[in-house]
Design a protein around this motif. Structure first.
Motif, mmCIF file in Angstrom:
data_model
loop_
_atom_site.group_PDB
_atom_site.id
_atom_site.type_symbol
_atom_site.label_atom_id
_atom_site.label_comp_id
_atom_site.label_asym_id
_atom_site.label_seq_id
_atom_site.Cartn_x
_atom_site.Cartn_y
_atom_site.Cartn_z
ATOM 1 N N GLU A 76 -36.543 24.652 6.492
ATOM 2 C CA GLU A 76 -35.554 24.911 5.452
ATOM 3 C C GLU A 76 -35.414 26.404 5.170
ATOM 4 O OE1 GLU A 76 -35.690 20.706 2.958
ATOM 5 O OE2 GLU A 76 -36.878 22.404 2.238
ATOM 6 N N VAL A 77 -36.514 27.149 5.280
ATOM 7 C CA VAL A 77 -36.414 28.610 5.161
ATOM 8 C C VAL A 77 -35.529 29.151 6.276
ATOM 9 C CG1 VAL A 77 -37.680 30.792 5.218
ATOM 10 C CG2 VAL A 77 -38.679 28.823 4.054
ATOM 11 N N SER A 78 -35.737 28.652 7.473
ATOM 12 C CA SER A 78 -34.943 29.089 8.622
ATOM 13 C C SER A 78 -33.460 28.789 8.426
ATOM 14 C CB SER A 78 -35.452 28.394 9.888
ATOM 15 O OG SER A 78 -34.612 28.654 10.991
ATOM 16 N N GLN A 79 -33.152 27.589 7.975
ATOM 17 C CA GLN A 79 -31.750 27.228 7.742
ATOM 18 C C GLN A 79 -31.110 28.139 6.690
ATOM 19 O OE1 GLN A 79 -31.032 22.852 7.270
ATOM 20 N NE2 GLN A 79 -33.195 22.679 7.796
ATOM 21 N N ALA A 80 -31.869 28.407 5.623
ATOM 22 C CA ALA A 80 -31.350 29.266 4.555
ATOM 23 C C ALA A 80 -31.111 30.679 5.057
ATOM 24 C CB ALA A 80 -32.316 29.274 3.382
ATOM 25 N N VAL A 81 -32.021 31.192 5.838
ATOM 26 C CA VAL A 81 -31.865 32.555 6.362
ATOM 27 C C VAL A 81 -30.622 32.656 7.225
ATOM 28 C CG1 VAL A 81 -32.859 34.239 7.972
ATOM 29 C CG2 VAL A 81 -34.298 33.206 6.200
ATOM 30 N N ILE A 197 -38.289 30.750 14.258
ATOM 31 C CA ILE A 197 -39.635 30.590 13.708
ATOM 32 C C ILE A 197 -40.632 30.990 14.790
ATOM 33 C CG2 ILE A 197 -41.297 28.965 12.749
ATOM 34 C CD1 ILE A 197 -38.856 27.240 11.902
ATOM 35 N N VAL A 198 -41.482 31.947 14.497
ATOM 36 C CA VAL A 198 -42.440 32.440 15.479
ATOM 37 C C VAL A 198 -43.844 32.429 14.885
ATOM 38 C CG1 VAL A 198 -40.706 33.909 16.564
ATOM 39 C CG2 VAL A 198 -42.196 34.875 14.797
ATOM 40 N N ASN A 199 -44.817 32.460 15.783
ATOM 41 C CA ASN A 199 -46.218 32.632 15.404
ATOM 42 C C ASN A 199 -46.707 33.943 15.985
ATOM 43 O OD1 ASN A 199 -47.435 30.070 14.020
ATOM 44 N ND2 ASN A 199 -46.035 29.300 15.602
ATOM 45 N N ALA A 200 -47.309 34.757 15.134
ATOM 46 C CA ALA A 200 -47.805 36.061 15.559
ATOM 47 C C ALA A 200 -49.323 36.088 15.412
ATOM 48 C CB ALA A 200 -47.174 37.171 14.725
ATOM 49 N N ASN A 201 -50.005 36.421 16.489
ATOM 50 C CA ASN A 201 -51.462 36.501 16.497
ATOM 51 C C ASN A 201 -51.898 37.481 17.575
ATOM 52 O OD1 ASN A 201 -51.530 34.845 19.000
ATOM 53 N ND2 ASN A 201 -50.869 33.210 17.599
ATOM 54 N N GLN A 202 -53.161 37.487 17.916
ATOM 55 C CA GLN A 202 -53.649 38.483 18.876
ATOM 56 C C GLN A 202 -53.120 38.269 20.282
ATOM 57 O OE1 GLN A 202 -58.040 38.592 17.256
ATOM 58 N NE2 GLN A 202 -57.766 40.324 18.618
ATOM 59 N N THR A 203 -52.695 37.066 20.612
ATOM 60 C CA THR A 203 -52.206 36.798 21.964
ATOM 61 C C THR A 203 -50.704 36.548 22.025
ATOM 62 O OG1 THR A 203 -52.783 34.450 21.716
ATOM 63 C CG2 THR A 203 -54.435 35.895 22.727
ATOM 64 N N SER A 204 -50.105 36.164 20.908
ATOM 65 C CA SER A 204 -48.668 35.925 20.856
ATOM 66 C C SER A 204 -48.033 36.910 19.882
ATOM 67 C CB SER A 204 -48.390 34.486 20.385
ATOM 68 O OG SER A 204 -47.006 34.273 20.199
ATOM 69 N N LEU A 205 -47.133 37.744 20.381
ATOM 70 C CA LEU A 205 -46.482 38.783 19.588
ATOM 71 C C LEU A 205 -47.513 39.663 18.866
ATOM 72 C CD1 LEU A 205 -43.647 36.614 17.943
ATOM 73 C CD2 LEU A 205 -43.742 37.609 20.241
ATOM 74 N N PRO A 206 -48.451 40.249 19.605
ATOM 75 C CA PRO A 206 -49.521 41.033 18.969
ATOM 76 C C PRO A 206 -49.021 42.261 18.220
ATOM 77 C CG PRO A 206 -49.564 41.333 21.357
ATOM 78 C CD PRO A 206 -48.613 40.209 21.073
ATOM 79 N N ILE A 221 -39.816 36.582 6.969
ATOM 80 C CA ILE A 221 -40.379 35.858 5.833
ATOM 81 C C ILE A 221 -41.609 35.098 6.308
ATOM 82 C CG2 ILE A 221 -39.993 34.084 4.081
ATOM 83 C CD1 ILE A 221 -37.032 34.756 4.183
ATOM 84 N N MET A 222 -42.763 35.510 5.825
ATOM 85 C CA MET A 222 -44.000 34.838 6.199
ATOM 86 C C MET A 222 -44.092 33.512 5.440
ATOM 87 S SD MET A 222 -47.415 34.125 5.352
ATOM 88 C CE MET A 222 -48.118 35.291 4.205
ATOM 89 N N THR A 223 -44.253 32.409 6.179
ATOM 90 C CA THR A 223 -44.287 31.088 5.552
ATOM 91 C C THR A 223 -45.696 30.485 5.509
ATOM 92 O OG1 THR A 223 -43.614 30.156 7.679
ATOM 93 C CG2 THR A 223 -41.885 30.520 6.027
ATOM 94 N N HIS A 224 -46.522 30.811 6.488
ATOM 95 C CA HIS A 224 -47.910 30.334 6.498
ATOM 96 C C HIS A 224 -48.824 31.390 7.127
ATOM 97 C CE1 HIS A 224 -45.758 26.450 6.183
ATOM 98 N NE2 HIS A 224 -46.829 26.053 5.519
#
Length: 512
Positions: A76-81, A197-206, A221-224
């Motif tokens: 829903e955040v994604s849709q709103a954006v 929607i993306v996930n950022a960590n040490q191996t993905s999008l560092p 917008i950070m969601t989690h």
């Protein structure tokens, strides 16, 4: 647990600021949102809208958006954006709403994205991390896991939302042992300006992962956030209140003792990593507030050791008003701190960082009193300044988890963060307090530079609107942040359409 500081604050009879009803009609963006996302749309004439805009720690942050949306999921955040960006509408994002700066978590006329329903708190099956929704509060996180014997670096006030500290640095009782909160985040879930929607960590999008750890609201917008956790049996809490000027010791002696105790505890934190202090000084509001100069000393020991030797100087201070201690948990500790400084007042932020130095801190006490003494309406103000430790070991943990963007990896000296946070209730005093805020920053910088102890870094959550916290990260970090923002937000949506917070595009840095 009732403490004298809560009673002293009550003397000011601080009340909730009265908000004027919005005068503008719904924007085109709000019309699209109401049709496309009716289940999360809060219209200006609804009680839910009124509740949402008032849920701010400080009355100075209450603004009047054209509408509010309260997403219940990342989708829903994604849709709103996507709708907001397509219609080129101004917007704001609120996690816990604990920043007092106007515009930091709300907006006039635009769209307010209220993340309070994204309040997930889940301990992973292997107990290695806690998954937190951006709209959860740290108090909710501690409450949910209170019986799990689990610890994780998180905010020290129950009302603070997960979102702010998870993007700005984040102080906790574990900072000497674990570093900043951002240094303990394993993964961010983020909605980009494209709606992806993306996930950022040490191996993905560092690169995005590192940038988010201090880069504030410049990328998405950070969601989690997934925060590393560990076994934890509880915390010892000691709360000591002393009079600055008393029968056992006059003002000058007490300030010497407080300053020496602070400097010694901060330097000792590099070896004894479990004991932390939050030193708060107060002139309460009320007709005799100027006579009641009080220091509140919040002590914690994360190993649950009572009266730890590292805190001995604070525990031995004369002019004691009250002292209480207990073996407790993070839930009780965070909610206790919320009670000390409850929402409903008007607040003012400013921050300054100094090297851990007796002469600098001691002179600043006197200079801050001069600012207070010059207030024309001091009886209506709770004058509060906090001193918080940043031992050099705190900066050593970032590298192990992909670095952060705070620009502190080169720091080889202990530091103290000073937080200006007075409270008042009458909006007519806003200009007076803005002037005091500017004086605080100017005199702090002047004194620190005189002693050679000035640091350009300031914790972004404490910075005043006229300060430049992103510049304090240093030229190298700032260039990295700008490059990363351009990569993930090429149209500059979070620079132009989300005006709140400290923006990379407005970082006006000087070499002074």
């Amino acid at each position: 647990m009732v403490h004298i500081f809560a009673l002293v604050i009550a003397l000011g009879a601080l009340g909730r600021a009265t908000a004027k009803p919005p005068e503008t009609t719904q924007s085109l963006c709000c019309q699209h949102l109401s049709k496309s996302l009716p289940s999360i749309y809060l219209a200006p004439n609804s009680t839910e809208y009124d509740k949402s805009i008032r849920e701010r720690w400080s009355g100075t942050a209450i603004l009047h958006p054209g509408c509010v949306i309260a997403p219940t999921s990342t989708n829903e955040v994604s849709q709103a954006v996507k709708i907001i960006v397509k219609n080129k509408c101004q917007f704001s994002v609120k996690s816990g709403g604990h920043n007092a700066n106007p515009g930091s978590n709300s907006i006039d006329r635009g769209v307010s994205i209220d993340l309070s329903k994204l309040n997930t708190v889940v301990l992973s099956a292997d107990r290695s991390h806690v998954r937190l929704g951006s709209g959860a509060t740290w108090g909710l996180a501690y409450d949910t896991l209170v019986n799990e014997n689990i610890g994780f670096p998180g905010g020290v006030c129950g009302e603070v939302g997960v979102g702010g500290p998870s993007l700005g640095g984040g102080q906790s009782i574990f900072q000497a042992r674990k570093g900043w909160i951002v240094d303990n985040i394993l993964n961010y879930e983020v909605v980009l300006a494209s709606g992806e929607i993306v996930n950022a960590n040490q191996t993905s999008l560092p690169d995005l992962f590192k940038a988010l750890k201090g880069g504030n609201t410049n990328f998405g917008i950070m969601t989690h956030a997934d925060v590393a956790s560990f076994d934890f049996d509880g915390v010892w809490i000691g709360t000591n209140y002393v009079a600055i000027n008393g029968l056992a010791a006059p003002r000058a002696v007490m300030l010497d003792k407080l300053t020496r105790a602070m400097v010694n505890l901060v330097s000792g934190s590099n070896e004894e990593k479990e004991t932390l202090v939050q030193l708060l000084v107060l002139y309460p509001s009320g007709p005799l507030g100027f006579l009641a100069h009080v220091a509140g000393i919040g002590l914690t020991n994360a190993a649950n050791v009572a009266n730890p030797p590292a805190a001995e100087e604070f525990l031995a201070l004369p002019n004691r008003i009250s002292f209480q201690s207990e073996h407790s948990n993070m839930s009780a500790y965070a909610h206790h701190n919320t009670q000390l400084l409850p929402s409903g007042a008007r607040e003012s932020n400013a921050g300054i960082t100094i090297t851990n130095d007796f002469a600098t801190m001691r002179e600043l006490w006197d200079e801050y009193d001069k600012i207070y003494d010059a207030l024309p309406y001091k009886t209506e103000v709770d004058w509060i300044i906090q001193f918080l430790p940043q031992p050099k070991i705190q900066q050593s943990y970032a590298k192990g988890r992909g670095g952060n963007s705070l620009g502190l990896d080169h720091i080889d000296k202990d530091q103290i963060e000073i937080w200006f946070q007075p409270r008042w209730r009458d909006a007519a005093l806003d200009d007076m307090m803005k002037n005091a805020q500017q004086k605080f920053v100017a005199i702090s910088e002047k004194v620190a530079k005189k002693h050679g102890t000035y640091s350009p870094f300031m914790y972004i959550s404490y910075a005043a609107p006229h300060q430049q916290p992103l510049c304090g990260y240093g030229a190298e970090s700032l260039a990295f942040l700008k490059k990363t923002a351009t990569k993930y937000d090429p149209d500059g949506i979070f620079q132009t359409m989300m005006p709140g917070g400290f923006k990379l595009s407005k970082a006006n840095c000087t070499t002074d």
